[in-house]
Write a protein that holds these residues in place. Sequence first.
Motif, PDB file in Angstrom:
ATOM      1  N   SER A   1       0.810  -1.221   0.000  1.00 18.64           N
ATOM      2  CA  SER A   1       0.000   0.000   0.000  1.00 18.64           C
ATOM      3  C   SER A   1       0.843   1.272   0.000  1.00 18.64           C
ATOM      4  O   SER A   1       0.395   2.325  -0.466  1.00 18.64           O
ATOM      5  CB  SER A   1      -0.953   0.007   1.207  1.00 18.64           C
ATOM      6  N   ASP A   2       2.083   1.182   0.483  1.00 18.58           N
ATOM      7  CA  ASP A   2       2.937   2.365   0.515  1.00 18.58           C
ATOM      8  C   ASP A   2       3.459   2.752  -0.866  1.00 18.58           C
ATOM      9  O   ASP A   2       4.055   3.818  -1.042  1.00 18.58           O
ATOM     10  CB  ASP A   2       4.126   2.137   1.460  1.00 18.58           C
ATOM     11  N   ARG A   3       3.216   1.895  -1.885  1.00 17.49           N
ATOM     12  CA  ARG A   3       3.683   2.187  -3.240  1.00 17.49           C
ATOM     13  C   ARG A   3       2.551   2.626  -4.164  1.00 17.49           C
ATOM     14  O   ARG A   3       2.812   3.012  -5.311  1.00 17.49           O
ATOM     15  CB  ARG A   3       4.396   0.962  -3.832  1.00 17.49           C
ATOM     16  N   PHE A   4       1.311   2.597  -3.687  1.00 18.12           N
ATOM     17  CA  PHE A   4       0.189   3.012  -4.527  1.00 18.12           C
ATOM     18  C   PHE A   4       0.344   4.487  -4.894  1.00 18.12           C
ATOM     19  O   PHE A   4       0.552   5.352  -4.032  1.00 18.12           O
ATOM     20  CB  PHE A   4      -1.136   2.791  -3.817  1.00 18.12           C
ATOM     21  N   PHE A   5       0.265   4.802  -6.196  1.00 16.11           N
ATOM     22  CA  PHE A   5       0.326   6.175  -6.723  1.00 16.11           C
ATOM     23  C   PHE A   5       1.651   6.886  -6.364  1.00 16.11           C
ATOM     24  O   PHE A   5       1.682   8.102  -6.239  1.00 16.11           O
ATOM     25  CB  PHE A   5      -0.875   6.996  -6.235  1.00 16.11           C
ATOM     26  N   LYS A   6       2.709   6.100  -6.235  1.00 18.66           N
ATOM     27  CA  LYS A   6       4.010   6.651  -5.918  1.00 18.66           C
ATOM     28  C   LYS A   6       4.679   7.185  -7.190  1.00 18.66           C
ATOM     29  O   LYS A   6       4.729   6.506  -8.215  1.00 18.66           O
ATOM     30  CB  LYS A   6       4.897   5.597  -5.267  1.00 18.66           C
ATOM     31  N   ALA A   7       5.210   8.409  -7.113  1.00 21.36           N
ATOM     32  CA  ALA A   7       5.898   9.002  -8.254  1.00 21.36           C
ATOM     33  C   ALA A   7       7.192   8.262  -8.538  1.00 21.36           C
ATOM     34  O   ALA A   7       7.876   7.802  -7.603  1.00 21.36           O
ATOM     35  CB  ALA A   7       6.168  10.478  -8.003  1.00 21.36           C
ATOM     36  N   ILE A   8       7.550   8.128  -9.818  1.00 21.63           N
ATOM     37  CA  ILE A   8       8.781   7.479 -10.241  1.00 21.63           C
ATOM     38  C   ILE A   8       9.822   8.547 -10.521  1.00 21.63           C
ATOM     39  O   ILE A   8       9.608   9.438 -11.340  1.00 21.63           O
ATOM     40  CB  ILE A   8       8.547   6.624 -11.487  1.00 21.63           C
TER      41      ILE A   8
END
Length: 278
Positions: free
Chosen positions: A270-277
């Motif tokens: 869940s901590d990577r959902f919609f995370k900017a690259i």
Amino acid sequence: MAKTDKTGNPIVETIKTIVYALLIAGVFRTLFFQPFWIPSGSMKPTLLIGDFLFVNKMAYGYSYASCPSVIVPSVGINLDAKKMCGVFDGDNTRLFGSEPERGDVVVFRHPTSGHDYIKRLIGLPGDRIQVTDGIVQINGEAAGQVADGEFEELMELQGPQGLRPRCANGAVGQGGMCIKDRAIETLPNGVSHPVLNIGPQASDRTGVYTVPEGEYFFMGDNRDNSADSRLAQTAGGVGFVPFENIIGRADRIVFSSGGRSMLYFWTWRSDRFFKAIK
């Protein structure tokens, strides 16, 4: 007189609805965004196996590679972009094209296999690229690295392919902690990103690559576990990638699953959902 019901055959209407939906989805995927699952660990720690993202196809314009391809050798499906849009192949130009920037995370079509790859753009046309003792040299200038601790992950089967990670701390048993050295690399244009190191190997020391005009040089952030432009296509690598083979830029992770299937909800990150690259 009763009004005549002119409703069409429900089966025909269903087929039409499906066809329309597929056409809309095809146009959307061709022109705007393409879904992409991360299948391997070559871009760790920036991208993990099981990350799901949409590739921004508008970022660099369009070429034959913008057409979707479906390649599933196990069932004999090989609908390659060149077969569907080959008329646009060969001139190494793009419609509404714009140049990618050094440090972008880019999805591109492998020049020989046709498979989609995702790597970080390191070398632009005309650049001289060399790796000395694990440090990238760009036109004689070192892309400096600053130690940033360690990257840790469990030794376990990862993703649908059941891949095992490589570790800097030697042979690690199932369930043990696999460790890699982590550093922050800064490219000459100021873009910084994390890279991983497992240990000394041949790809840490290369000759000088001069990037041809109209082509690009890519590397994975997991430097010791990436088949990229350091290896020629004939040796199982990527080699130089033509401008027309670029599909788009990876901007943001939408969803991430650490399990063998995305249906294993207990493995969702869940901590990577919609995370900017970056």
